[in-house]
Motif scaffolding. Structure first.
Motif, short mmCIF file in Angstrom:
data_model
loop_
_atom_site.label_atom_id
_atom_site.label_comp_id
_atom_site.label_asym_id
_atom_site.label_seq_id
_atom_site.Cartn_x
_atom_site.Cartn_y
_atom_site.Cartn_z
N PHE A 1 0.83 -1.21 0.00
CA PHE A 1 0.00 0.00 0.00
C PHE A 1 0.86 1.26 0.00
O PHE A 1 0.60 2.20 -0.74
N THR B 1 2.41 1.57 -3.53
CA THR B 1 1.50 1.86 -4.65
C THR B 1 0.62 3.08 -4.40
O THR B 1 0.20 3.74 -5.35
N GLY B 2 0.28 3.32 -3.14
CA GLY B 2 -0.59 4.45 -2.81
C GLY B 2 -2.05 4.18 -3.09
O GLY B 2 -2.89 5.06 -2.98
N SER B 3 -2.37 2.95 -3.43
CA SER B 3 -3.74 2.61 -3.77
C SER B 3 -4.11 1.28 -3.10
O SER B 3 -3.37 0.30 -3.23
N ARG B 4 -5.24 1.28 -2.46
CA ARG B 4 -5.69 0.05 -1.78
C ARG B 4 -5.90 -1.08 -2.80
O ARG B 4 -5.46 -2.21 -2.59
N ALA B 5 -6.56 -0.77 -3.89
CA ALA B 5 -6.83 -1.80 -4.90
C ALA B 5 -5.54 -2.33 -5.50
O ALA B 5 -5.38 -3.55 -5.68
N GLU B 6 -4.62 -1.43 -5.82
CA GLU B 6 -3.32 -1.86 -6.37
C GLU B 6 -2.57 -2.70 -5.35
O GLU B 6 -1.95 -3.71 -5.70
#
Length: 178
Positions: free
Chosen positions: A36, A39-44
């Motif tokens: 996290f 990537t800075g994105s929960r989905a990623e």
């Protein structure tokens, strides 16, 4: 007895499924949190962590125990994130230019749709014989085929199409002036 991550990793590398499962239970949250942050994105991060978990059984065989298991695992996560970024950058470079092509294609499609809409409305104002003839010709029929269906000569179909063009051209010019 308290088993270390390193011992579990070595057992998992030898094919011990229970050791692998225990190790994953211990480390999953840490892998996700690092993914996290990378990537800075929960989905990623979820996708990346799942990809790592799927590849981990093959990768764990290369764990040599020289470093702490968490250090090794973090390196796996960082490498996976870098690989994903490189793939995305490659994809973006490959897609560069397609965006403007797609915009132009959509504009052309919109223009075509607008013309078809205009023609559909304009056809309603034509006499039945001209509208029927035009509909058949627009449906990719030859003048001979349209003539046979309408029970007229091929020359009549050609004359009707000429009349339609003239009427539609005049109508369009009047609309453009207005």
């Amino acid at each position: 007895m308290n088993v270390t991550d390193e011992e579990l990793a070595k057992a998992a590398a030898r094919g011990d499924r229970a050791a692998f499962s225990t190790l994953l239970d211990r480390c999953y949250d840490r892998m996700f949190h690092l993914a996290f942050r990378l990537t800075g994105s929960r989905a990623e991060a979820e996708d990346l962590t799942q990809d790592i978990c799927a590849a981990l059984p093959a990768k764990i065989a290369r764990f040599d125990g020289k470093a702490r298991f968490t250090t090794w695992l973090y390196r796996v996560v960082v490498n996976a994130a870098h690989d994903r970024r490189r793939r995305q950058a490659t994809h973006m470079r490959a897609a560069d230019g397609w965006g403007s092509w797609e915009i132009a294609r959509r504009e052309a499609d919109a223009e075509t749709a607008e013309r078809i809409d205009w023609l559909t409305v304009a056809m309603r104002g034509l006499p039945d014989d001209l509208r029927d003839t035009l509909a058949l010709v627009l449906d990719d029929m030859t003048h001979a085929q349209a003539a046979e269906i309408l029970g007229v000569s091929e020359g009549t179909v050609s004359w009707r199409i000429s009349e339609v063009k003239q009427k539609l051209r005049t109508q369009r010019q009047e609309e453009d002036r207005a």
